[in-house]
Enzyme design. Structure first.
Site, PDB file in Angstrom:
ATOM      1  N   PRO A   2      19.717 -35.141  29.639  1.00 44.12           N
ATOM      2  CA  PRO A   2      20.473 -36.469  29.311  1.00 44.12           C
ATOM      3  C   PRO A   2      19.749 -37.653  29.713  1.00 44.12           C
ATOM      4  O   PRO A   2      18.738 -37.735  30.680  1.00 44.12           O
ATOM      5  CB  PRO A   2      21.449 -36.307  30.358  1.00 44.12           C
ATOM      6  N   GLU A   3      19.476 -38.577  28.699  1.00 46.15           N
ATOM      7  CA  GLU A   3      19.284 -39.947  28.885  1.00 46.15           C
ATOM      8  C   GLU A   3      20.299 -40.686  29.588  1.00 46.15           C
ATOM      9  O   GLU A   3      21.272 -40.252  29.528  1.00 46.15           O
ATOM     10  CB  GLU A   3      18.274 -40.666  27.959  1.00 46.15           C
TER      11      GLU A   3
END
Length: 276
Positions: A2-3
């Site tokens: 994830p960002e």
DNA sequence: AGGCCTGTTTTGCT
DNA sequence: CAGCAAAACAGGCC
């Protein structure tokens, strides 16, 4: 996985599901996931309420009653799932929070890179490396143009690793970095001190807008990302360069090129993004 | 089969 | 101090 947009999506899902839940028991099938004292990690949260789930950059912060905070970083493929009590842990379940209702909160991580740590609330900013010197959140209010100009001028790094460095700006990862560089027509190997004020201004706008837009779409799913409801993001349909190497640039039709920059796969348009 | 790829960060070395 | 390569790990793909 994830960002920032994906972590924010997870945060919202967790808030909907386990805010106000009380932790009854903590099990650690994979103790290496926890970097703070193991005994304390298992004992301290017991009986405490999850009062809020916050986010800073790509870090999740579980605020527990009694001034305890669990800091959680998903790294590449960490995931949370909420399941009925008695559910069998998954192959890669690393932490199990049994809740004082009929549910359990699993932390699963196929890649085993994610880490969790328990601190006294307020200590996270000094105790958790990574949170200590995290750059500003990429929003209109927190990421000022002056700050951007200053850090760009000060550094001689390539823009790609520079944007991935969380101490400059919090939350960007490989996907959104490639996207905003394409949007701004900046070659990923441009050194930051050579980028004009006008370009910095455009880049700032693009970063802020892209992160907001991706968050609105519940993030991007390319490999394994899903929110706590097991739903995938929709933003992969909006990507212009990431995962499109060899396909035509949406502006000029030139085939997109993939190279390595600072060990990271980097996709860009060789015509639109000229090195200067 | 073996090598290479993958949404991240920290560590240790120049 | 700044900046870079390697390491942490598992699985998918060719």
């Amino acid at each position: 996985m994830p960002e920032l947009p994906e972590v924010e999506t997870v945060r919202r899902g967790l808030t909907a599901l386990v805010k106000e839940a009380i932790i009854e028991k903590v099990d650690l099938p994979y103790p290496k996931a926890v970097t703070s004292d193991l005994k304390a990690f298992q004992q301290e949260p017991v009986g405490r309420t999850i009062e809020a789930i916050e986010r800073r950059g790509k870090y999740l912060l579980f605020r527990l009653s009694g001034n305890e905070t669990i800091v959680s970083h998903l790294r590449m493929e960490g995931q949370y799932s909420v399941e009925p009590k008695g559910s069998t842990p998954h192959k890669h379940t690393e932490v199990i929070f049994t809740l004082k209702d009929d549910r359990v909160l699993f932390y699963n991580d196929t890649r085993r890179f994610g880490r969790m740590t328990l601190v006294k609330t307020g200590d996270e900013m000094t105790q958790v490396s990574g949170l200590k010197d995290l750059g500003p959140e990429p929003t209109e209010e927190t990421l000022s143009l002056d700050y951007m100009k200053e850090i760009f001028k000060k550094s001689k790094r390539l823009i790609k690793p520079f944007l991935l460095d969380q101490s400059n700006i919090a939350g960007l990862g490989n996907i959104y970095t490639d996207e905003v560089l394409w949007q701004t027509r900046i070659h990923p190997e441009t050194t930051t001190d050579k980028i004009s004020s006008q370009k910095i201004r455009e880049l700032r706008e693009n970063i802020i807008n892209e992160i907001a837009r991706a968050t609105k779409h519940h993030g991007t799913t390319v490999h394994s990302f899903s929110n706590v409801f097991g739903e995938v993001g929709k933003f992969q349909n909006e990507l212009d360069v990431y995962g499109r190497a060899g396909l035509p640039c949406r502006r000029c039709e030139t085939p997109l090129k993939k190279i390595k920059v600072a060990q990271r796969g980097t996709t860009f348009c060789p015509k639109c993004q000229k090195k200067k």
